[in-house]
Design a protein around this motif. Structure first.
Motif, PDB file in Angstrom:
ATOM      1  N   ALA A 131      41.349  32.509 -33.509  1.00  9.22           N
ATOM      2  CA  ALA A 131      41.951  31.410 -32.748  1.00  9.22           C
ATOM      3  C   ALA A 131      41.288  30.073 -33.021  1.00  9.22           C
ATOM      4  CB  ALA A 131      41.896  31.721 -31.255  1.00  9.22           C
ATOM      5  N   ALA A 132      40.529  29.984 -34.102  1.00 10.52           N
ATOM      6  CA  ALA A 132      40.012  28.663 -34.480  1.00 10.52           C
ATOM      7  C   ALA A 132      40.805  28.188 -35.692  1.00 10.52           C
ATOM      8  CB  ALA A 132      38.527  28.732 -34.759  1.00 10.52           C
ATOM      9  N   GLY A 133      42.104  28.438 -35.641  1.00  7.24           N
ATOM     10  CA  GLY A 133      42.998  27.987 -36.705  1.00  7.24           C
ATOM     11  C   GLY A 133      43.199  29.011 -37.809  1.00  7.24           C
ATOM     12  N   GLY A 134      42.528  30.154 -37.718  1.00  8.86           N
ATOM     13  CA  GLY A 134      42.604  31.168 -38.778  1.00  8.86           C
ATOM     14  C   GLY A 134      44.011  31.700 -38.970  1.00  8.86           C
ATOM     15  N   THR A 135      44.738  31.890 -37.862  1.00 11.79           N
ATOM     16  CA  THR A 135      46.090  32.464 -38.017  1.00 11.79           C
ATOM     17  C   THR A 135      47.049  31.436 -38.597  1.00 11.79           C
ATOM     18  OG1 THR A 135      46.874  31.794 -35.811  1.00 11.79           O
ATOM     19  CG2 THR A 135      45.734  33.915 -35.964  1.00 11.79           C
ATOM     20  N   GLN A 136      46.682  30.146 -38.540  1.00 10.90           N
ATOM     21  CA  GLN A 136      47.573  29.094 -39.055  1.00 10.90           C
ATOM     22  C   GLN A 136      47.174  28.663 -40.461  1.00 10.90           C
ATOM     23  OE1 GLN A 136      50.329  28.449 -37.037  1.00 10.90           O
ATOM     24  NE2 GLN A 136      49.328  30.219 -36.091  1.00 10.90           N
ATOM     25  N   ARG A 137      45.880  28.646 -40.742  1.00  9.98           N
ATOM     26  CA  ARG A 137      45.452  28.165 -42.077  1.00  9.98           C
ATOM     27  C   ARG A 137      45.561  29.263 -43.141  1.00  9.98           C
ATOM     28  NH1 ARG A 137      41.564  25.125 -39.096  1.00  9.98           N
ATOM     29  NH2 ARG A 137      42.047  22.882 -39.226  1.00  9.98           N
ATOM     30  N   LEU A 138      45.144  30.489 -42.785  1.00  9.60           N
ATOM     31  CA  LEU A 138      45.110  31.521 -43.842  1.00  9.60           C
ATOM     32  C   LEU A 138      46.501  31.774 -44.449  1.00  9.60           C
ATOM     33  CD1 LEU A 138      43.040  33.248 -45.359  1.00  9.60           C
ATOM     34  CD2 LEU A 138      43.642  35.147 -43.866  1.00  9.60           C
ATOM     35  N   PRO A 139      47.568  31.940 -43.626  1.00 13.95           N
ATOM     36  CA  PRO A 139      48.890  32.145 -44.255  1.00 13.95           C
ATOM     37  C   PRO A 139      49.323  30.955 -45.101  1.00 13.95           C
ATOM     38  CG  PRO A 139      49.011  32.467 -41.865  1.00 13.95           C
ATOM     39  CD  PRO A 139      47.638  31.979 -42.166  1.00 13.95           C
ATOM     40  N   ARG A 140      48.930  29.756 -44.680  1.00 22.94           N
ATOM     41  CA  ARG A 140      49.284  28.563 -45.488  1.00 22.94           C
ATOM     42  C   ARG A 140      48.548  28.584 -46.828  1.00 22.94           C
ATOM     43  NH1 ARG A 140      50.511  26.829 -40.400  1.00 22.94           N
ATOM     44  NH2 ARG A 140      52.102  25.186 -40.290  1.00 22.94           N
ATOM     45  N   LEU A 141      47.383  29.180 -46.819  1.00 20.28           N
ATOM     46  CA  LEU A 141      46.566  29.194 -48.047  1.00 20.28           C
ATOM     47  C   LEU A 141      46.945  30.337 -48.992  1.00 20.28           C
ATOM     48  CD1 LEU A 141      44.108  27.876 -49.469  1.00 20.28           C
ATOM     49  CD2 LEU A 141      42.652  29.519 -48.292  1.00 20.28           C
ATOM     50  N   ILE A 142      47.154  31.550 -48.427  1.00 21.75           N
ATOM     51  CA  ILE A 142      47.324  32.717 -49.335  1.00 21.75           C
ATOM     52  C   ILE A 142      48.682  33.402 -49.175  1.00 21.75           C
ATOM     53  CG2 ILE A 142      44.822  33.122 -49.413  1.00 21.75           C
ATOM     54  CD1 ILE A 142      45.262  35.547 -47.548  1.00 21.75           C
ATOM     55  N   GLY A 143      49.520  32.858 -48.322  1.00 27.91           N
ATOM     56  CA  GLY A 143      50.841  33.468 -48.127  1.00 27.91           C
ATOM     57  C   GLY A 143      50.822  34.441 -46.966  1.00 27.91           C
ATOM     58  N   VAL A 144      52.040  34.666 -46.430  1.00 32.31           N
ATOM     59  CA  VAL A 144      52.141  35.466 -45.198  1.00 32.31           C
ATOM     60  C   VAL A 144      51.745  36.938 -45.396  1.00 32.31           C
ATOM     61  CG1 VAL A 144      53.777  36.303 -43.459  1.00 32.31           C
ATOM     62  CG2 VAL A 144      53.826  33.914 -44.162  1.00 32.31           C
ATOM     63  N   PRO A 145      52.248  37.641 -46.428  1.00 34.21           N
ATOM     64  CA  PRO A 145      51.924  39.078 -46.515  1.00 34.21           C
ATOM     65  C   PRO A 145      50.413  39.344 -46.584  1.00 34.21           C
ATOM     66  CG  PRO A 145      53.725  38.528 -48.008  1.00 34.21           C
ATOM     67  CD  PRO A 145      53.185  37.223 -47.501  1.00 34.21           C
ATOM     68  N   ALA A 146      49.714  38.581 -47.435  1.00 33.60           N
ATOM     69  CA  ALA A 146      48.269  38.823 -47.580  1.00 33.60           C
ATOM     70  C   ALA A 146      47.534  38.446 -46.292  1.00 33.60           C
ATOM     71  CB  ALA A 146      47.717  38.034 -48.755  1.00 33.60           C
ATOM     72  N   ALA A 147      47.975  37.365 -45.654  1.00 35.32           N
ATOM     73  CA  ALA A 147      47.307  36.938 -44.412  1.00 35.32           C
ATOM     74  C   ALA A 147      47.546  37.971 -43.312  1.00 35.32           C
ATOM     75  CB  ALA A 147      47.823  35.569 -43.987  1.00 35.32           C
ATOM     76  N   LEU A 148      48.765  38.495 -43.248  1.00 34.84           N
ATOM     77  CA  LEU A 148      49.062  39.528 -42.235  1.00 34.84           C
ATOM     78  C   LEU A 148      48.136  40.727 -42.417  1.00 34.84           C
ATOM     79  CD1 LEU A 148      52.957  39.760 -41.948  1.00 34.84           C
ATOM     80  CD2 LEU A 148      51.344  39.415 -40.070  1.00 34.84           C
ATOM     81  N   ASP A 149      47.984  41.118 -43.669  1.00 34.45           N
ATOM     82  CA  ASP A 149      47.120  42.272 -43.952  1.00 34.45           C
ATOM     83  C   ASP A 149      45.699  42.005 -43.444  1.00 34.45           C
ATOM     84  OD1 ASP A 149      45.812  44.472 -45.124  1.00 34.45           O
ATOM     85  OD2 ASP A 149      45.441  43.335 -46.962  1.00 34.45           O
ATOM     86  N   LEU A 150      45.129  40.868 -43.821  1.00 36.02           N
ATOM     87  CA  LEU A 150      43.726  40.593 -43.452  1.00 36.02           C
ATOM     88  C   LEU A 150      43.567  40.413 -41.939  1.00 36.02           C
ATOM     89  CD1 LEU A 150      42.158  38.297 -46.172  1.00 36.02           C
ATOM     90  CD2 LEU A 150      42.435  40.731 -46.098  1.00 36.02           C
ATOM     91  N   ILE A 151      44.508  39.723 -41.330  1.00 32.65           N
ATOM     92  CA  ILE A 151      44.340  39.390 -39.905  1.00 32.65           C
ATOM     93  C   ILE A 151      44.635  40.593 -39.004  1.00 32.65           C
ATOM     94  CG2 ILE A 151      45.265  37.932 -38.039  1.00 32.65           C
ATOM     95  CD1 ILE A 151      45.574  35.692 -40.136  1.00 32.65           C
ATOM     96  N   THR A 152      45.606  41.421 -39.372  1.00 35.32           N
ATOM     97  CA  THR A 152      45.926  42.557 -38.484  1.00 35.32           C
ATOM     98  C   THR A 152      44.976  43.735 -38.675  1.00 35.32           C
ATOM     99  OG1 THR A 152      47.530  43.449 -40.043  1.00 35.32           O
ATOM    100  CG2 THR A 152      48.397  42.024 -38.298  1.00 35.32           C
ATOM    101  N   THR A 153      44.360  43.834 -39.849  1.00 34.07           N
ATOM    102  CA  THR A 153      43.422  44.959 -40.040  1.00 34.07           C
ATOM    103  C   THR A 153      41.971  44.526 -39.802  1.00 34.07           C
ATOM    104  OG1 THR A 153      43.119  44.470 -42.388  1.00 34.07           O
ATOM    105  CG2 THR A 153      44.872  46.031 -41.825  1.00 34.07           C
ATOM    106  N   GLY A 154      41.711  43.235 -39.986  1.00 30.99           N
ATOM    107  CA  GLY A 154      40.335  42.749 -39.829  1.00 30.99           C
ATOM    108  C   GLY A 154      39.448  43.140 -40.992  1.00 30.99           C
ATOM    109  N   ARG A 155      40.063  43.652 -42.076  1.00 32.79           N
ATOM    110  CA  ARG A 155      39.210  44.161 -43.164  1.00 32.79           C
ATOM    111  C   ARG A 155      38.482  43.018 -43.879  1.00 32.79           C
ATOM    112  NH1 ARG A 155      41.037  44.327 -48.537  1.00 32.79           N
ATOM    113  NH2 ARG A 155      43.110  43.451 -48.808  1.00 32.79           N
ATOM    114  N   HIS A 156      37.306  43.363 -44.415  1.00 33.50           N
ATOM    115  CA  HIS A 156      36.528  42.382 -45.177  1.00 33.50           C
ATOM    116  C   HIS A 156      36.972  42.466 -46.632  1.00 33.50           C
ATOM    117  CE1 HIS A 156      32.893  42.925 -42.197  1.00 33.50           C
ATOM    118  NE2 HIS A 156      34.018  42.630 -41.590  1.00 33.50           N
ATOM    119  N   VAL A 157      36.965  41.326 -47.314  1.00 28.82           N
ATOM    120  CA  VAL A 157      37.251  41.371 -48.755  1.00 28.82           C
ATOM    121  C   VAL A 157      36.012  40.914 -49.523  1.00 28.82           C
ATOM    122  CG1 VAL A 157      39.748  41.022 -48.547  1.00 28.82           C
ATOM    123  CG2 VAL A 157      38.266  39.022 -48.763  1.00 28.82           C
ATOM    124  N   THR A 158      35.931  41.376 -50.760  1.00 30.48           N
ATOM    125  CA  THR A 158      34.819  40.940 -51.619  1.00 30.48           C
ATOM    126  C   THR A 158      35.132  39.529 -52.125  1.00 30.48           C
ATOM    127  OG1 THR A 158      35.958  41.792 -53.549  1.00 30.48           O
ATOM    128  CG2 THR A 158      34.414  43.293 -52.460  1.00 30.48           C
TER     129      THR A 158
END
Ligand SMILES: CC(C)(COP(=O)(O)OP(=O)(O)OC[C@H]1O[C@@H](n2cnc3c(N)ncnc32)[C@H](O)[C@@H]1OP(=O)(O)O)[C@@H](O)C(=O)NCCC(=O)NCCSC(=O)/C=C/CCCCCCCCCCCCC(=O)O
Length: 719
Positions: A131-158
């Motif tokens: 809620a510090a803008g992550g749900t709004q900036r990440l999809p704008r940066l990497i697209g909706v499908p990839a952002a949905l994956d990262l935000i709904t699972t919380g998984r870490h990426v390398t």
């Protein structure tokens, strides 16, 4: 706090300092606000780098602050101010950029990461959303499908994946801060408009509605009633469909509903409880910080059935050399093939080479002579285990730790078979042992603290959540399972069906209802134990005293099914029916329903309507009551131990925090009142009698869970 220095003439370097993970506490946020202002107002500074001290960029918001009144500057305007800056700001990401840490980096104009860094938005696992803008900036940066994956699972990426996704601009193997400073010098004259992520639109996905419907369906299926993943999808949808400012409003609104929810509290409790169980203590006063583990270089596993094979894999995957022993050559070869397959599949999944060479196989117990630690995983039979322990005592070098993988047997009795009972400890793994995260480390009355520390450390190395518990029948997990299962049987006698009971428990959030779980693990397991305890033998279930054993209510339903070879999935029928022996998909069984009707008629039982609330109260409150007894007896040091055992070993929904946390959420008075009510209705069920500790906690005003230990201590001192 945050420190400011000017480096390379014109780069303002802001360094976050809040060990161990530079969490964004109020002081750190204030430090960032102050230092950013200083950098922006200093004419000598042409560009800025933000980094974290001690090789970690930032682990996110300070979770400890969530339960307290908010103070200090809020994150959202702080990040907006960075993004709006007229001087380029570069994030130098080493170690971790998680949650608010990554959101801070997304507010910067450029991101440089070290190749070993990990990035992610794990808020969902704390019952929140970024809620510090992550749900709004990440999809704008990497697209909706990839952002949905990262935000709904919380998984870490390398860092490599982050680069591929477009989260970072550059990855370096060298000093990240140096690379970021060099980069900051090179971009000091660049225009920043396109670099402000909030200025950009989300790359439009081809079929927006289908994408979000699919995402919603997926999270609802896997979330088991958790609300945060659903809110995450809603927030990302706002990014895809609304201008940035409106999207931010939606993010805030959704966060507000989550922030104060019971689920967020439960999940944050689990975060700290998972860490707290590592700080174990024993009734003797021995503790994690005063007991030094012994080095283990070589381990051995005796008995290569399902459990032994999984344990061998788990040990080898930590890099230990393992001797795997099975007495029969044929079984040994079968096990070798199975273990090798598991190791290869595991290695493939993790993208590493399989460690087949670490495991040697032998039919001769003599092969364990030089092992530092042996885990016995033979069949759950006291006489057999005793024999193995006697043999091990003769074979092993002095000082070898002897561990038993038992789910209920008496550790002290086994230890008494060896000349060195202080070297004996229980290691109760859960099937499949290389997958399941829980390990109960069971200390006997003579287990040395050093041995407990070694088993706890080994569990951690295997990636497990290890919980130290005392020795009693069933330890913690299975001891609490007994009243839970017993009540499920009573509910069938009283009018419920397995489907109804399972549905209530699965809607509550359990991975599997009690009957489906019983079919999976095999009804014969409990039957064998009941026979050993003199509670069940053929014919007994039909006699006059069928429903009373050892002076208390008893349900012979499970025994009757076993007498008909209905052992669950393995025989294709149990509480449910399956397509074939070994089948996985359960279907309601008309035979079972008629059987229940006949059974009730034979015993003069009149079926009544049972609702979900009664199922939950009777099954869960008796289990919780037993949990309080366990605390009273000193078998578990604190409620966190019990809760982590249930979350990691028994499919308890994490967003409900574990049985003891749940009791606190329901209200201890309410739990006590319902137990009293049910005990009055069923006086022949001693498990329903509220235990002393529960009464004392209620009498003490039902303190919050982190203060239970004070009452527990008093109750124990009076025993
Ligand atoms: C991977 C880790 C970071 C490190 O793992 P490891 O190396 O194994 O070490 P650990 O043992 O796990 O941790 C070491 C110690 O550090 C402590 N720790 C770790 N992370 C944090 C943290 N983030 N905060 C506090 N403490 C932390 C940990 O407890 C250990 O301490 P101890 O030794 O046990 O004492 C791993 O730790 C990890 O995964 N950490 C969590 C990372 C994470 O989840 N980060 C995200 C945090 S949430 C977040 O960042 C949220 C951001 C958005 C906030 C937006 C705020 C807006 C508020 C709006 C509110 C609106 C509501 C209004 C309501 C109303 O109207 O009232």
């Amino acid at each position: 706090m945050a420190q400011f220095t000017r480096v390379s003439g014109s780069v303002g370097l802001i360094s976050l300092k809040n060990p161990p993970v530079n969490a964004l506490s109020a002081v750190v946020r204030q430090g960032i606000v102050d230092t950013v202002q200083r950098a922006l107002s200093d004419p000598k500074v042409k560009s800025v780098v933000i980094c974290g001290q001690n090789g970690i960029f930032c682990g996110g918001a300070d979770i400890k602050e969530f339960g307290t009144a908010m103070s200090g500057p809020p994150l959202v305007p702080m990040i907006h101010a960075i993004e709006a800056a007229e001087k380029p700001v570069v994030a130098a990401i080493e170690g971790l950029a998680l949650g608010g840490g990554l959101e801070l980096a997304l507010g910067c104009h450029y991101r440089i990461a070290h190749s070993k860094a990990r990035l992610g938005l794990p808020e969902v696992s704390l019952g929140l959303l970024p809620a510090a803008g992550g749900t709004q900036r990440l999809p704008r940066l990497i697209g909706v499908p990839a952002a949905l994956d990262l935000i709904t699972t919380g998984r870490h990426v390398t860092a490599a994946e982050a680069l591929k996704l477009g989260i970072v601009d550059q990855v370096t193997d060298h000093n990240t801060v140096d690379a970021a400073v060099k980069f900051a010098l090179s971009v000091r004259e660049h225009s920043l408009n396109a670099r402000r992520i909030s200025n950009n639109l989300c790359p439009p996905p081809s079929d927006l509605d289908a994408l979000f419907e699919g995402a919603m369906q997926k999270v609802r299926q896997t979330a088991r009633g958790a609300v945060a993943p659903v809110a995450c999808v809603q927030a990302v949808r706002a990014a895809a469909t609304m201008p940035y400012t409106q999207g931010m409003e939606r993010e805030k609104e959704l966060m507000a509903t989550l922030f104060t929810s019971g689920q967020a509290r439960a999940l944050q409790y689990c975060f700290f409880a998972q860490r707290a169980v590592g700080r174990w203590s024993m009734p003797s006063g021995a503790r994690w910080d005063t007991s030094k583990p012994r080095p283990i270089h070589k381990a051995a596993v005796i008995g290569l059935g399902t459990m032994g094979r999984g344990i061998t894999v788990a040990l080898a995957q930590t890099g230990l050399s393992v001797v795997a022993v099975e007495t029969q050559e044929k079984q040994l070869m079968e096990a070798k093939q199975a273990v090798s397959g598991m190791l290869k599949r595991g290695a493939k999944r993790r993208g590493v080479a399989p460690v087949l060479d670490l495991v040697s196989y032998n039919c001769n117990l003599q092969a364990v002579a030089d092992a530092d630690l042996v885990i016995e995983a033979v069949f759950e039979d006291m006489d057999l285990k005793k024999k193995v322990f006697q043999q091990l005592s003769a074979v092993c070098k002095p000082g070898t730790l002897l561990c038993t993988n038992t789910s209920a047997l008496d550790i002290d009795h086994l230890a008494s078979q060896t000349p060195n009972p202080e070297l004996v400890v229980g290691m109760h793994f859960f099937a499949p042992a290389h997958v399941m995260k829980l390990l109960e480390v069971v200390y006997g009355s003579r287990s040395s603290p050093q041995v407990v520390a070694t088993a706890m450390q080994l569990g951690k190395k295997m990636g497990k959540v290890s919980v130290a518990v005392g020795n009693c029948r069933g330890f913690v997990g299975n001891r609490m399972l007994k009243p839970y299962m017993e009540h499920a049987f009573f509910l069938l006698e009283d009018g419920a069906t397995p489907e109804l009971v399972d549905q209530a428990l699965e809607e509550f959030g359990f991975a599997m209802g009690v009957f489906r779980m019983s079919d999976l693990s095999g009804l014969d397991v409990g039957w064998r134990v009941r026979k050993e305890d003199g509670l069940a033998h053929p014919g007994m279930a039909l006699g006059q005293a069928a429903r009373v054993r050892q002076g208390r209510r008893y349900s012979p339903l499970a025994d009757l099914l076993c007498e008909q070879d209905r052992f669950g999935q393995k025989t294709g029928m149990g509480w449910y029916q399956y397509d074939k022996p070994g089948g996985r998909v359960s279907r309601p069984d008309p035979w079972l329903h008629s059987f229940l009707e006949e059974y009730r008629a034979r015993h003069g039982l009149v079926a009544r309507r049972i609702d979900h609330q009664e199922v939950l109260e009777r099954c869960l409150y008796t289990m919780i009551n037993e949990g309080f007894r366990i605390l009273e007896d000193g078998i578990a040091a604190g409620p966190e131990d019990i809760d982590m055992i249930y979350v990691f070993g028994y499919g308890w929904p994490r967003h409900r925090g574990g049985p003891m946390f749940y009791a606190g959420m329901v209200g201890l008075e309410r739990v006590l009142e319902r137990l009293e009510h049910y005990h009055q209705a069923h006086p022949d069920v001693p498990y329903l009698q509220p235990c002393n500790l529960l009464r004392r906690l209620v009498a003490s005003g039902s303190p919050p869970i982190h203060r239970w230990r004070e009452v527990i201590k008093k109750v124990r001192s009076q025993l």
